[in-house]
Design an enzyme around this catalytic site. Structure first.
Site, PDB file in Angstrom:
ATOM      1  N   HIS A   1      -1.691  10.243  -0.105  1.00 58.71           N
ATOM      2  CA  HIS A   1      -1.881   8.868  -0.548  1.00 58.71           C
ATOM      3  C   HIS A   1      -2.012   8.789  -2.063  1.00 58.71           C
ATOM      4  CE1 HIS A   1      -3.225   4.688  -0.262  1.00 58.71           C
ATOM      5  NE2 HIS A   1      -4.183   4.994  -1.124  1.00 58.71           N
TER       6      HIS A   1
ATOM      7  N   LYS B   1      -7.525  -0.362  11.934  1.00 52.42           N
ATOM      8  CA  LYS B   1      -6.926  -0.884  10.711  1.00 52.42           C
ATOM      9  C   LYS B   1      -5.663  -0.108  10.381  1.00 52.42           C
ATOM     10  CE  LYS B   1      -6.313  -1.147   6.028  1.00 52.42           C
ATOM     11  NZ  LYS B   1      -5.538  -0.233   5.152  1.00 52.42           N
TER      12      LYS B   1
ATOM     13  N   GLU C   1       0.825  -1.213   0.000  1.00 52.46           N
ATOM     14  CA  GLU C   1       0.000   0.000   0.000  1.00 52.46           C
ATOM     15  C   GLU C   1       0.856   1.259   0.000  1.00 52.46           C
ATOM     16  OE1 GLU C   1      -3.404   2.156   2.767  1.00 52.46           O
ATOM     17  OE2 GLU C   1      -3.103  -0.002   2.924  1.00 52.46           O
TER      18      GLU C   1
ATOM     19  N   ASP D   1       3.472 -13.938  12.289  1.00 48.59           N
ATOM     20  CA  ASP D   1       2.116 -14.261  11.841  1.00 48.59           C
ATOM     21  C   ASP D   1       1.204 -13.044  12.030  1.00 48.59           C
ATOM     22  OD1 ASP D   1      -0.386 -15.255  11.311  1.00 48.59           O
ATOM     23  OD2 ASP D   1      -0.196 -17.028  12.567  1.00 48.59           O
TER      24      ASP D   1
END
Length: 411
Positions: free
Chosen positions: A391, A277, A82, A293
């Site tokens: 972004h 998130k 991202e 993980d």
């Protein structure tokens, strides 16, 4: 390995120049440089890692700069697809660096396993008082039998792991919970607390749970079903804090707007999900880079965010009396620097070498600082120019790499 994490103009270098600089810093040999360029994994290794392997899938590895954590500089290797994550993380770290850096710590690496013990299946919820009393008596007697055998069970849990015991790890405690009314009947759950040292420890704990299960069945007269760790590793919390001056942040108004954004996540679970998130953007990227993980970390983080019955943000931001912005992040982070994927993946080994962490808890503290930085960057952007300005500028670079597609013209 001592270095400054303040990499002025690093982004202006070509990928080859960055790799050359990193190779000199971390004393990488030719094979390790090749691993960085190829992804660090061969198809023969992949075939042993997963079933039906047919190829390899690569993601970019980048370096987040400017981090000072507990008065030490860290370069942070991040694996992500991202745009803006690495840039935003580095920018936030630069702001915090100017105000003294992050402070972080992590608890001892205690992972918990569960052994489920079933009794009378499908007990009628309308059972008479005598039957209910007998059931309660059976569960409580079994509870006591397990606690009386605590030392024996801990020894059984440790038996498969002699090398870990030599390093100071191993089983630490046994606790029990009773559940009288479930859809499947009454049950006990035995909780095994296990110190995994510098490993994440899932396989260690699962093996220990399976080793004590037959004896638990004998002690209780019940039927053992599940024997597995929990990813809600709330005895393995990591915490990071920082204090940012209003000037470094861009003014008192920006600090106030960041707090307002925080408060929205506190009162609205829809915002809290996106808020968290963003935190995991940084933590997952570091987990991927170091061979940990990330799915287990996600499960633990979101379960911890909902531990009081609602869903809450994992960070907290508030204003000090002088206008400084004070932030903190707390979440479970069961991570390790040995075992698992790190044993076979060359790039994961290189990432740990760059970080220079000496233990699993140290890595957890660094991860928490990265998550706090990622959250600060997101809240500052949202409260000022909006998240899309930076972004989309970086996203446009990605579009330049996409293969052109010829449009079909209808005749």
């Amino acid at each position: 390995m001592d270095y400054s994490s303040r990499l002025e103009g690093f982004y202006k270098l070509s990928p080859g120049q960055r790799i050359e600089w990193l190779a000199n810093l971390a004393d990488l040999d030719a094979s390790q440089i090749d691993a960085l360029l190829s992804g660090g994994l061969e198809i023969a290794q992949a075939d042993k890692l997963v079933e039906n392997a047919v190829g390899l899938y690569s993601l970019p590895l980048g370096i987040a700069a400017n981090f000072t954590i507990n008065d030490r500089d860290y370069l942070i290797p991040l694996v992500t697809e991202e745009p803006s994550i690495i840039a935003a993380c580095s920018y936030a770290a630069k702001i915090v660096r100017a105000s003294g850096g992050f402070h972080a710590w992590a608890q001892e690496p205690i992972l918990v396993g569960q052994v489920q013990v079933m009794f009378q299946d499908n007990l009628d919820p309308e059972a008479d008082a005598v039957q209910l009393a007998e059931t309660i008596q059976t569960l409580r007697a079994s509870h006591n039998h397990i606690l009386d055998a605590r030392d024996e069970l801990l020894a059984l849990a440790n038996a498969p792991h002699p090398n870990l015991i030599k390093r100071g790890g191993g089983a630490r405690d046994i606790t029990v919970r009773e559940f009288f009314h479930t859809r499947s009947g009454p049950m006990l759950v035995v909780y095994l607390a296990f110190d995994t040292r510098d490993a994440m420890g899932a396989n260690l704990v699962n093996t220990a749970c399976e080793n004590i299960a037959p004896r638990i069945a004998e002690l209780t007269g019940g039927r053992v079903n599940l024997r597995i760790l929990t990813n809600l590793s709330d005895r393995r919390l990591a915490r990071a804090t920082c204090r940012v001056t209003a000037d470094a942040l861009g003014g008192h108004e920006v600090a106030r707007l960041v707090v307002e954004a925080q408060v929205l996540a506190e009162v609205d679970r829809y915002r809290a999900a996106t808020h968290n998130k963003g935190i995991m953007n940084g933590i997952d990227s570091l987990a991927l880079a170091t061979g940990n993980d990330f799915r287990a970390l996600e499960a633990g983080a979101h379960a911890y965010a909902a531990r009081d019955g609602g869903y809450r943000p994992l960070t907290h931001w508030e204003l000090a009396n002088n206008g400084d912005l004070i932030g903190s992040l707390e979440l479970p982070l069961a991570v390790g620097i040995v075992g698992g994927l790190t044993r076979v993946h060359q790039v994961a080994q290189i990432a740990l070498r760059i970080l220079g962490v000496k233990s699993g808890p140290e890595l957890a503290g660094v991860m928490a600082a990265v998550g706090l930085a990622q959250n600060l960057a997101a809240l500052r952007a949202l409260a000022t120019d909006g998240i899309q300005k930076g972004h989309m500028k970086l996203h446009a670079r990605r579009l330049e790499q996409e293969p052109s597609k010829k449009r079909k013209v209808k005749s």
